[in-house]
Enzyme design. Structure first.
Site, short mmCIF file in Angstrom:
data_model
loop_
_atom_site.label_atom_id
_atom_site.label_comp_id
_atom_site.label_asym_id
_atom_site.label_seq_id
_atom_site.Cartn_x
_atom_site.Cartn_y
_atom_site.Cartn_z
N LYS A 208 34.13 17.09 81.94
CA LYS A 208 34.72 18.12 81.37
C LYS A 208 35.73 17.82 80.63
O LYS A 208 36.10 17.79 79.32
CB LYS A 208 34.98 19.31 82.33
CG LYS A 208 35.39 20.57 81.44
CD LYS A 208 36.09 21.56 82.38
CE LYS A 208 34.97 22.17 83.51
NZ LYS A 208 35.78 23.33 84.40
N GLU A 214 35.84 8.07 88.12
CA GLU A 214 34.62 7.66 88.66
C GLU A 214 33.42 7.70 87.40
O GLU A 214 32.59 6.81 87.43
CB GLU A 214 34.01 8.43 89.80
CG GLU A 214 34.98 8.51 91.16
CD GLU A 214 36.04 9.61 91.08
OE1 GLU A 214 36.28 10.03 91.92
OE2 GLU A 214 36.17 10.30 89.89
N GLY A 268 32.99 23.10 88.50
CA GLY A 268 32.01 21.90 88.46
C GLY A 268 30.73 22.56 89.61
O GLY A 268 29.59 22.21 89.16
N ARG A 269 31.34 22.99 90.74
CA ARG A 269 30.26 23.27 91.58
C ARG A 269 29.38 24.42 90.95
O ARG A 269 28.22 24.86 91.96
CB ARG A 269 30.84 23.44 92.97
CG ARG A 269 31.85 24.65 93.11
CD ARG A 269 32.70 24.60 94.07
NE ARG A 269 33.58 25.36 94.42
CZ ARG A 269 34.85 25.24 93.72
NH1 ARG A 269 35.15 24.20 93.06
NH2 ARG A 269 36.03 26.23 93.90
N GLU A 354 33.91 23.84 99.33
CA GLU A 354 35.03 23.49 98.34
C GLU A 354 35.55 24.80 97.62
O GLU A 354 36.89 24.96 97.37
CB GLU A 354 34.34 22.82 97.06
CG GLU A 354 35.66 22.10 96.39
CD GLU A 354 34.86 21.26 95.29
OE1 GLU A 354 34.77 20.00 95.72
OE2 GLU A 354 34.30 21.54 94.31
N HIS A 385 13.43 17.14 114.55
CA HIS A 385 13.20 16.02 115.54
C HIS A 385 14.88 15.27 115.17
O HIS A 385 14.80 13.97 115.63
CB HIS A 385 12.46 14.98 114.90
CG HIS A 385 10.96 15.65 115.30
ND1 HIS A 385 10.36 15.60 116.63
CD2 HIS A 385 10.33 16.41 114.36
CE1 HIS A 385 9.21 16.28 116.44
NE2 HIS A 385 9.06 16.79 115.16
N LYS A 500 42.83 12.30 94.86
CA LYS A 500 42.90 11.57 93.39
C LYS A 500 44.23 11.12 93.06
O LYS A 500 44.22 9.93 92.48
CB LYS A 500 42.35 12.60 92.30
CG LYS A 500 40.89 13.36 92.38
CD LYS A 500 40.64 14.12 91.45
CE LYS A 500 39.35 14.62 91.63
NZ LYS A 500 38.77 15.49 90.36
#
Length: 524
Positions: A208, A214, A268-269, A354, A385, A500
């Site tokens: 954005k 990253e 973002g999420r 978050e 399992h 960050k």
């Protein structure tokens, strides 16, 4: 007038804390199961028969929803009120899939029109890629798309892509294969790029701000790999598009073939139904599939407006989750009995933790009650399992959220020992819900199951694109409602920012003694 107050100031709070969780040994029966259904949207249904509420506590939850004015707050959000108080922003992810409360204008723009314009641009671009009007720099058609992004730019779109991929491949409707590079760990990019045909690959750079460390690092990694490939006529800029804000450095960059826009009103999420998910999903499956995802999400958004909790699945799920936190249940397991949803728990982990992993309210004041739970999960039957032992007989009660479907995605199955694989899958789901709820008495303590391990079920006929959109929106709205109930700001994530800042200090060499000591362990 709408009032924002802490959960423990609501009149029904004390009564709910005093209301003991349901004893499913006494409460659970066929009649309770059949009357505990609420439509979600997209052909899905939410069943809460095995959650810890009695009729009395369920009535108190309706009072709590009314006292905390959660539907009024949802309407405020939909109509364009500033609900992200930390960043003083609107919250508009529901608007990407349709208007629930009329048009919204901000900064002189009709936001709904802006989102629709981007969707139309994405659809037109995807069609040009599919019909060969837009090709790579050497004239070859694009066959693969790779999204470069992190956090919400990866988890949600990746989960949705994987959910639909195998079904589309089986039906012969998969337009392009997709992959994702997210981690700054070079092993991630190397693994994705190993053997890739750069001439037929289109990259989507998602940031954005246009400055995400990253993501830009991985972009540079990809560009170096493309240069090292030394393919005659290969021009990297014709193999890359951006999803970014209109004011970011990427918006008009010569390094990109095109750019599609998002804004500051979608976190973002919550961005899977914006251009962040729209570009990669439209390229992979075609624009109509993405439109179906949006339609299912919009249906769930509209259902979430109902003030009656017996008809509002997201709100009921949220209220029961808040009640569970009141009674000390600190985690929730998301258990899809569908391999297609393999990355959906990871997306919900970010969405929930978050958003509501906070100990101060929307005004920055501390809260004196538990808020967001720990979220984890794995598809069944693999999880059975793995960690189900603790879920059945561990010292902690962990509420469970099952997801299941009548039919699988691919339509390919066969009968073995008198039943199909899908029938065996769903038999396991049914058995687990009842085993968790009712347990089993045994003279041998090692074989004794206490029961009263609470769960819910979201179910439908098949995981279609429309159902997937509704499933996504259900959990987004559940998290939103819980934020309103707890009086949190579910739309910022300051807890992410400190790391960050310190990372930049490490890379610049401006380190505290503690940073320097740990850095020396990793870098000598």
């Amino acid at each position: 007038m709408t009032e924002f107050k802490n959960l423990d100031k609501a009149p029904s709070y004390a009564a709910l804390k005093a209301a003991a969780p349901a004893d499913l040994h006494k409460e659970l029966n066929a009649e309770r199961i059949l009357r505990s259904n609420i439509p979600v949207g997209g052909g899905l249904t939410f069943n809460y028969a095995c959650r810890p509420v009695t009729d009395a506590s369920f009535s108190l939850l309706q009072k709590l929803a009314d006292e905390q004015q959660v539907i009024d707050k949802y309407k405020m959000l939909l109509s364009g009120e500033v609900m992200n108080t930390g960043e003083k922003r609107l919250v508009m992810h529901q608007l990407t899939r349709g208007e629930c409360a009329g048009s919204v204008t901000a900064d002189g723009h009709d936001l709904g029109a802006f989102y629709r314009e981007q969707q139309q641009r994405i659809a037109a671009f995807a069609e040009k890629v599919h019909n060969g009007t837009v090709t790579g720099s050497t004239g070859k058609r694009f066959r693969k798309v790779i999204q470069i992004g992190i956090g919400g730019s990866d988890l949600g779109p990746r989960a949705l892509y994987l959910a639909l991929k195998d079904g589309a491949a089986a039906a012969g409707t998969l337009k392009m294969e997709a992959d994702f590079i997210s981690n700054v760990d070079p092993d991630d990019a190397n693994g994705v790029l190993n053997g890739v045909d750069y001439e037929t690959t289109l990259f989507i750079l998602v940031s954005k701000s246009g400055t995400t460390q990253e993501t830009l690092t991985n972009q540079a990694f990809v560009l170096k790999k493309m240069a090292d490939a030394a393919i005659p006529g290969l021009t990297p800029s014709r193999h890359m598009v951006a999803v970014t804000s209109a004011t970011s450095p990427l918006a008009k960059s010569d390094d990109c073939l095109d750019a599609f826009y998002i804004d500051d009103y979608i976190g973002g999420r919550y961005s899977s139904t914006s251009a962040v998910g729209g570009v990669v999903l439209s390229l992979a499956f075609g624009p109509q599939v993405f439109a179906d995802i949006l339609a299912g999400a919009h249906e769930a958004d509209l259902n979430a407006l109902n003030p009656d909790i017996t008809a509002n699945a997201a709100l009921t799920d949220a209220l029961i989750g808040v009640y569970e936190r009141m009674h000390g249940f600190g985690a929730t397991a998301v258990l899809p009995y569908s391999q297609a949803l393999i990355r959906f728990p990871a997306h919900l982990q970010q969405l929930d933790m978050e958003s509501n992993g906070k100990s101060v309210n929307r005004f920055g004041e501390p809260v004196d009650y538990p808020t967001g739970p720990i979220i984890f999960g794995e598809p069944g039957t693999n999880g059975q399992h793995s960690f189900y032992q603790l879920l059945h007989q561990g010292t902690d009660t962990i509420p469970l959220q099952f997801i299941g479907f009548t039919a699988n995605r691919t339509g390919n199955d066969l009968s073995i020992d008198g039943s199909t694989s899908q029938r065996k899958l769903n038999a396991n789901l049914t058995a687990q819900m009842v085993a968790f709820a009712l347990g089993k008495e045994d003279d041998n303590p090692n074989k004794r199951f206490a029961g009263n391990r609470y769960s819910s079920l979201i179910y439908g006929k098949q995981l279609t694109a429309r159902a997937l959109g509704a499933l996504l929106a259900h959990f987004e709205n559940k998290v939103m409602f819980q934020g309103f109930l707890w009086n949190l700001n579910s739309f910022d994530q300051e807890g992410v920012q400190l790391g960050k800042v310190l990372t930049k200090k490490v890379l610049s060499g401006d380190m505290s003694p503690e940073l320097k000591a740990f850095d020396s362990l990793l870098n000598g």
